[in-house]
Design an enzyme around this catalytic site. Structure first.
Site, PDB file in Angstrom:
ATOM      1  N   VAL A   1      -0.323  14.319   1.375  1.00  0.00           N
ATOM      2  CA  VAL A   1       1.005  14.587   0.640  1.00  0.00           C
ATOM      3  C   VAL A   1       0.688  13.592  -0.845  1.00  0.00           C
ATOM      4  O   VAL A   1      -0.282  13.053  -0.923  1.00  0.00           O
ATOM      5  CB  VAL A   1       1.707  13.219   1.266  1.00  0.00           C
ATOM      6  CG1 VAL A   1       2.365  13.960   2.680  1.00  0.00           C
ATOM      7  CG2 VAL A   1       1.345  11.796   1.364  1.00  0.00           C
TER       8      VAL A   1
ATOM      9  N   LYS B   1       0.194   7.397   8.669  1.00  0.00           N
ATOM     10  CA  LYS B   1      -0.138   8.523   9.209  1.00  0.00           C
ATOM     11  C   LYS B   1      -0.884   8.013  10.725  1.00  0.00           C
ATOM     12  O   LYS B   1      -1.838   7.973  10.739  1.00  0.00           O
ATOM     13  CB  LYS B   1      -1.390   9.491   8.567  1.00  0.00           C
ATOM     14  CG  LYS B   1      -0.871   9.922   7.357  1.00  0.00           C
ATOM     15  CD  LYS B   1      -1.995  11.049   6.815  1.00  0.00           C
ATOM     16  CE  LYS B   1      -1.765  11.244   5.421  1.00  0.00           C
ATOM     17  NZ  LYS B   1      -2.722  11.789   4.575  1.00  0.00           N
TER      18      LYS B   1
ATOM     19  N   ASP C   1      -3.690   5.547   6.248  1.00  0.00           N
ATOM     20  CA  ASP C   1      -4.093   6.990   6.759  1.00  0.00           C
ATOM     21  C   ASP C   1      -5.230   6.518   8.021  1.00  0.00           C
ATOM     22  O   ASP C   1      -4.902   6.043   9.085  1.00  0.00           O
ATOM     23  CB  ASP C   1      -4.976   7.902   5.664  1.00  0.00           C
ATOM     24  CG  ASP C   1      -5.383   9.069   6.353  1.00  0.00           C
ATOM     25  OD1 ASP C   1      -5.240   9.452   7.517  1.00  0.00           O
ATOM     26  OD2 ASP C   1      -6.129   9.778   5.373  1.00  0.00           O
TER      27      ASP C   1
ATOM     28  N   ARG D   1       2.055  12.362  -9.795  1.00  0.00           N
ATOM     29  CA  ARG D   1       2.507  11.107  -9.063  1.00  0.00           C
ATOM     30  C   ARG D   1       3.988  10.788  -9.808  1.00  0.00           C
ATOM     31  O   ARG D   1       4.564   9.831  -8.958  1.00  0.00           O
ATOM     32  CB  ARG D   1       1.697   9.991 -10.083  1.00  0.00           C
ATOM     33  CG  ARG D   1       0.184  10.119  -9.548  1.00  0.00           C
ATOM     34  CD  ARG D   1      -0.429   8.865 -10.163  1.00  0.00           C
ATOM     35  NE  ARG D   1      -1.998   8.744  -9.976  1.00  0.00           N
ATOM     36  CZ  ARG D   1      -2.694   8.512  -9.040  1.00  0.00           C
ATOM     37  NH1 ARG D   1      -2.018   7.977  -7.851  1.00  0.00           N
ATOM     38  NH2 ARG D   1      -3.930   8.723  -8.673  1.00  0.00           N
TER      39      ARG D   1
ATOM     40  N   GLU E   1       0.928  -1.258  -0.111  1.00  0.00           N
ATOM     41  CA  GLU E   1      -0.008  -0.074   0.142  1.00  0.00           C
ATOM     42  C   GLU E   1       0.853   1.320  -0.060  1.00  0.00           C
ATOM     43  O   GLU E   1       1.946   1.272   0.537  1.00  0.00           O
ATOM     44  CB  GLU E   1      -0.792   0.051   1.198  1.00  0.00           C
ATOM     45  CG  GLU E   1      -1.667   1.098   1.381  1.00  0.00           C
ATOM     46  CD  GLU E   1      -2.954   1.361   0.496  1.00  0.00           C
ATOM     47  OE1 GLU E   1      -2.559   1.397  -0.866  1.00  0.00           O
ATOM     48  OE2 GLU E   1      -4.154   1.235   0.778  1.00  0.00           O
ATOM     49  N   ASP E   2       0.408   2.103  -0.587  1.00  0.00           N
ATOM     50  CA  ASP E   2       1.350   3.551  -0.492  1.00  0.00           C
ATOM     51  C   ASP E   2       1.247   4.072   0.714  1.00  0.00           C
ATOM     52  O   ASP E   2       2.234   4.734   1.156  1.00  0.00           O
ATOM     53  CB  ASP E   2       0.742   4.587  -1.657  1.00  0.00           C
ATOM     54  CG  ASP E   2      -0.744   4.711  -1.594  1.00  0.00           C
ATOM     55  OD1 ASP E   2      -1.542   4.164  -0.812  1.00  0.00           O
ATOM     56  OD2 ASP E   2      -1.381   5.539  -2.467  1.00  0.00           O
TER      57      ASP E   2
ATOM     58  N   ASP F   1      -1.153  11.058  -5.784  1.00  0.00           N
ATOM     59  CA  ASP F   1      -1.638  12.182  -6.511  1.00  0.00           C
ATOM     60  C   ASP F   1      -2.126  13.141  -5.687  1.00  0.00           C
ATOM     61  O   ASP F   1      -2.423  12.936  -4.396  1.00  0.00           O
ATOM     62  CB  ASP F   1      -2.582  11.921  -7.616  1.00  0.00           C
ATOM     63  CG  ASP F   1      -3.964  11.488  -6.964  1.00  0.00           C
ATOM     64  OD1 ASP F   1      -4.084  10.719  -5.956  1.00  0.00           O
ATOM     65  OD2 ASP F   1      -4.976  11.897  -7.285  1.00  0.00           O
TER      66      ASP F   1
END
Ligand code: 5GP
Length: 187
Positions: free
Chosen positions: A161, A139, A111, A173, A107-108, A167
Protein backbone atom coordinates in the site's frame (compact mmCIF):
# COMPACT_ATOMS: atom_id res chain seq x y z
CA UNK A 1 -3.45 21.78 -10.76
CA UNK A 2 -0.95 19.18 -11.87
CA UNK A 3 -0.91 17.21 -8.62
CA UNK A 4 -4.68 16.71 -8.60
CA UNK A 5 -4.74 15.71 -12.25
CA UNK A 6 -1.94 13.19 -11.80
CA UNK A 7 -3.51 11.61 -8.76
CA UNK A 8 -7.00 11.79 -10.27
CA UNK A 9 -5.86 9.94 -13.39
CA UNK A 10 -3.96 7.38 -11.39
CA UNK A 11 -6.91 6.72 -9.09
CA UNK A 12 -9.28 6.20 -12.01
CA UNK A 13 -7.04 3.86 -13.96
CA UNK A 14 -4.66 1.89 -11.79
CA UNK A 15 -5.38 2.37 -8.14
CA UNK A 16 -7.67 0.73 -5.64
CA UNK A 17 -8.44 2.78 -2.53
CA UNK A 18 -8.26 0.55 0.53
CA UNK A 19 -8.87 3.19 3.21
CA UNK A 20 -10.49 6.48 2.21
CA UNK A 21 -9.73 9.91 3.59
CA UNK A 22 -12.81 10.26 5.80
CA UNK A 23 -12.32 6.83 7.37
CA UNK A 24 -8.72 7.73 8.18
CA UNK A 25 -9.73 11.02 9.75
CA UNK A 26 -12.40 9.36 11.91
CA UNK A 27 -10.15 6.51 13.01
CA UNK A 28 -7.21 8.80 13.84
CA UNK A 29 -9.55 10.79 16.10
CA UNK A 30 -10.75 7.58 17.78
CA UNK A 31 -7.17 6.42 18.36
CA UNK A 32 -6.21 9.83 19.76
CA UNK A 33 -9.21 9.77 22.12
CA UNK A 34 -8.25 6.30 23.35
CA UNK A 35 -4.62 7.31 23.88
CA UNK A 36 -5.68 10.53 25.61
CA UNK A 37 -7.79 8.52 28.08
CA UNK A 38 -5.03 5.96 28.70
CA UNK A 39 -2.31 8.59 29.22
CA UNK A 40 -4.36 11.21 31.02
CA UNK A 41 -1.73 12.25 33.57
CA UNK A 42 1.34 10.66 32.04
CA UNK A 43 2.90 13.07 29.51
CA UNK A 44 3.90 10.33 27.05
CA UNK A 45 6.89 10.48 24.74
CA UNK A 46 5.78 9.78 21.19
CA UNK A 47 8.46 8.27 18.97
CA UNK A 48 7.48 8.30 15.31
CA UNK A 49 9.20 5.82 13.03
CA UNK A 50 10.23 7.63 9.86
CA UNK A 51 9.66 7.98 7.15
CA UNK A 52 6.25 6.46 6.61
CA UNK A 53 4.57 7.63 9.82
CA UNK A 54 5.14 11.38 9.42
CA UNK A 55 1.64 12.16 8.12
CA UNK A 56 -0.07 9.90 10.62
CA UNK A 57 1.83 11.26 13.61
CA UNK A 58 1.18 14.85 12.57
CA UNK A 59 -2.57 14.20 12.47
CA UNK A 60 -2.53 12.06 15.60
CA UNK A 61 -0.80 14.54 17.90
CA UNK A 62 -3.15 17.33 16.83
CA UNK A 63 -6.09 15.23 18.02
CA UNK A 64 -4.47 14.27 21.36
CA UNK A 65 -5.78 15.85 24.51
CA UNK A 66 -2.68 15.10 26.54
CA UNK A 67 0.58 16.96 26.43
CA UNK A 68 3.00 14.69 24.61
CA UNK A 69 6.63 15.09 23.69
CA UNK A 70 7.52 14.01 20.16
CA UNK A 71 10.69 12.40 18.87
CA UNK A 72 11.73 10.60 15.69
CA UNK A 73 13.72 7.58 14.65
CA UNK A 74 14.59 6.72 11.07
CA UNK A 75 14.76 3.06 10.15
CA UNK A 76 15.48 1.44 6.85
CA UNK A 77 14.30 -2.07 6.23
CA UNK A 78 13.17 -2.76 2.71
CA UNK A 79 13.92 -2.06 -0.94
CA UNK A 80 11.56 0.69 -2.12
CA UNK A 81 8.60 -0.78 -3.94
CA UNK A 82 9.15 -4.37 -2.92
CA UNK A 83 7.56 -6.37 -0.18
CA UNK A 84 8.87 -5.51 3.26
CA UNK A 85 11.35 -8.26 4.05
CA UNK A 86 14.91 -7.99 5.28
CA UNK A 87 17.18 -6.42 7.84
CA UNK A 88 16.39 -3.36 9.91
CA UNK A 89 18.95 -0.58 10.13
CA UNK A 90 18.79 2.57 12.27
CA UNK A 91 19.63 5.53 10.02
CA UNK A 92 19.07 8.35 12.52
CA UNK A 93 18.01 8.34 16.15
CA UNK A 94 17.24 11.35 18.31
CA UNK A 95 15.63 9.27 21.05
CA UNK A 96 18.47 8.71 23.51
CA UNK A 97 16.52 9.63 26.67
CA UNK A 98 13.85 6.98 27.02
CA UNK A 99 14.67 6.18 30.61
CA UNK A 100 11.67 6.82 32.85
CA UNK A 101 9.41 7.80 29.94
CA UNK A 102 6.03 6.43 28.93
CA UNK A 103 6.93 5.74 25.30
CA UNK A 104 4.39 5.41 22.51
CA UNK A 105 5.93 4.17 19.25
CA UNK A 106 4.03 5.42 16.20
CA UNK A 107 4.41 3.26 13.12
CA UNK A 108 2.75 3.54 9.72
CA UNK A 109 2.26 -0.16 9.07
CA UNK A 110 3.06 -3.47 10.72
CA UNK A 111 3.72 -6.15 8.15
CA UNK A 112 5.99 -9.02 9.25
CA UNK A 113 6.42 -7.27 12.60
CA UNK A 114 10.21 -7.68 12.41
CA UNK A 115 10.87 -3.93 12.47
CA UNK A 116 8.83 -3.35 15.59
CA UNK A 117 10.22 -6.46 17.24
CA UNK A 118 13.73 -5.06 16.70
CA UNK A 119 12.77 -1.58 17.87
CA UNK A 120 10.86 -2.81 20.91
CA UNK A 121 13.86 -4.79 22.16
CA UNK A 122 16.19 -1.85 21.57
CA UNK A 123 13.88 0.57 23.38
CA UNK A 124 13.24 -1.79 26.27
CA UNK A 125 16.98 -1.89 26.98
CA UNK A 126 16.85 1.89 27.55
CA UNK A 127 14.54 1.39 30.55
CA UNK A 128 11.42 3.38 29.77
CA UNK A 129 8.57 3.25 32.32
CA UNK A 130 6.32 1.73 29.64
CA UNK A 131 6.19 1.13 25.89
CA UNK A 132 3.12 0.76 23.72
CA UNK A 133 2.77 0.74 19.96
CA UNK A 134 0.28 2.48 17.71
CA UNK A 135 0.14 1.55 14.03
CA UNK A 136 -2.17 3.05 11.44
CA UNK A 137 -2.21 -0.16 9.40
CA UNK A 138 -1.65 -3.82 10.13
CA UNK A 139 -1.31 -6.82 7.84
CA UNK A 140 -1.98 -9.49 10.43
CA UNK A 141 -1.84 -12.29 7.86
CA UNK A 142 1.84 -11.69 7.11
CA UNK A 143 3.09 -11.46 10.68
CA UNK A 144 6.36 -13.34 11.38
CA UNK A 145 7.43 -11.78 14.69
CA UNK A 146 5.42 -11.62 17.85
CA UNK A 147 4.68 -7.95 18.56
CA UNK A 148 1.87 -6.52 20.65
CA UNK A 149 0.37 -3.52 18.91
CA UNK A 150 -2.02 -1.94 21.40
CA UNK A 151 -3.61 0.61 19.06
CA UNK A 152 -4.34 -0.43 15.45
CA UNK A 153 -6.03 1.87 12.96
CA UNK A 154 -7.02 -0.64 10.27
CA UNK A 155 -6.38 -4.28 9.50
CA UNK A 156 -5.69 -4.55 5.77
CA UNK A 157 -5.02 -7.42 3.37
CA UNK A 158 -1.49 -8.44 2.43
CA UNK A 159 -1.09 -5.92 -0.40
CA UNK A 160 1.65 -3.31 -0.94
CA UNK A 161 0.00 0.00 0.00
CA UNK A 162 0.92 3.66 -0.42
CA UNK A 163 -0.46 7.10 0.35
CA UNK A 164 -0.99 8.94 3.66
CA UNK A 165 2.77 9.00 4.27
CA UNK A 166 3.63 5.62 2.74
CA UNK A 167 5.49 5.55 -0.55
CA UNK A 168 5.46 3.57 -3.72
CA UNK A 169 9.02 3.74 -5.02
CA UNK A 170 9.51 7.07 -3.26
CA UNK A 171 6.28 8.60 -4.59
CA UNK A 172 2.69 9.26 -3.54
CA UNK A 173 3.29 9.95 0.15
CA UNK A 174 1.02 13.00 -0.16
CA UNK A 175 -2.12 11.11 -1.16
CA UNK A 176 -4.81 11.62 1.51
CA UNK A 177 -5.93 7.97 1.35
CA UNK A 178 -4.31 4.51 1.50
CA UNK A 179 -4.25 2.70 -1.81
CA UNK A 180 -2.66 -0.15 -3.71
CA UNK A 181 -2.13 -0.91 -7.37
CA UNK A 182 -4.90 -2.98 -8.90
CA UNK A 183 -2.44 -5.32 -10.59
CA UNK A 184 0.03 -5.82 -7.71
CA UNK A 185 -1.14 -9.29 -6.81
CA UNK A 186 1.64 -11.06 -8.66
CA UNK A 187 4.29 -8.58 -7.29
P1 5GP B 1 7.76 -5.13 8.90
O1 5GP B 1 9.08 -5.13 9.57
O2 5GP B 1 6.60 -5.14 9.88
O3 5GP B 1 7.65 -6.26 7.90
O4 5GP B 1 7.67 -3.85 8.00
C1 5GP B 1 7.45 -2.58 8.52
C2 5GP B 1 7.93 -1.51 7.60
O5 5GP B 1 7.97 -1.94 6.23
C3 5GP B 1 6.96 -0.34 7.62
O6 5GP B 1 7.35 0.59 8.60
C4 5GP B 1 7.08 0.21 6.23
O7 5GP B 1 8.14 1.12 6.18
C5 5GP B 1 7.42 -0.98 5.38
N1 5GP B 1 6.22 -1.55 4.75
C6 5GP B 1 5.60 -2.71 5.06
N2 5GP B 1 4.53 -2.91 4.29
C7 5GP B 1 4.46 -1.83 3.46
C8 5GP B 1 3.55 -1.43 2.43
O8 5GP B 1 2.56 -2.11 2.09
N3 5GP B 1 3.80 -0.23 1.83
C9 5GP B 1 4.85 0.56 2.17
N4 5GP B 1 4.99 1.70 1.51
N5 5GP B 1 5.73 0.22 3.13
C10 5GP B 1 5.53 -0.97 3.77
Amino acid sequence: MQKTTLYGKMVAEEVEILVDELSIRRRVKELADEISRDYEDLKPLIVAVLRGSFVFVADLIRELEVDAKVDFITLENYEAGCNARGQTRVMADSTSHLSGEHVIVVEDIVDSGLTLHYLYKDFLAREPKSIEIVALLSKASSRRADVRVKYVGFEIPDRFVFGYGLDLQGKYRGLPFVACLKDDREA
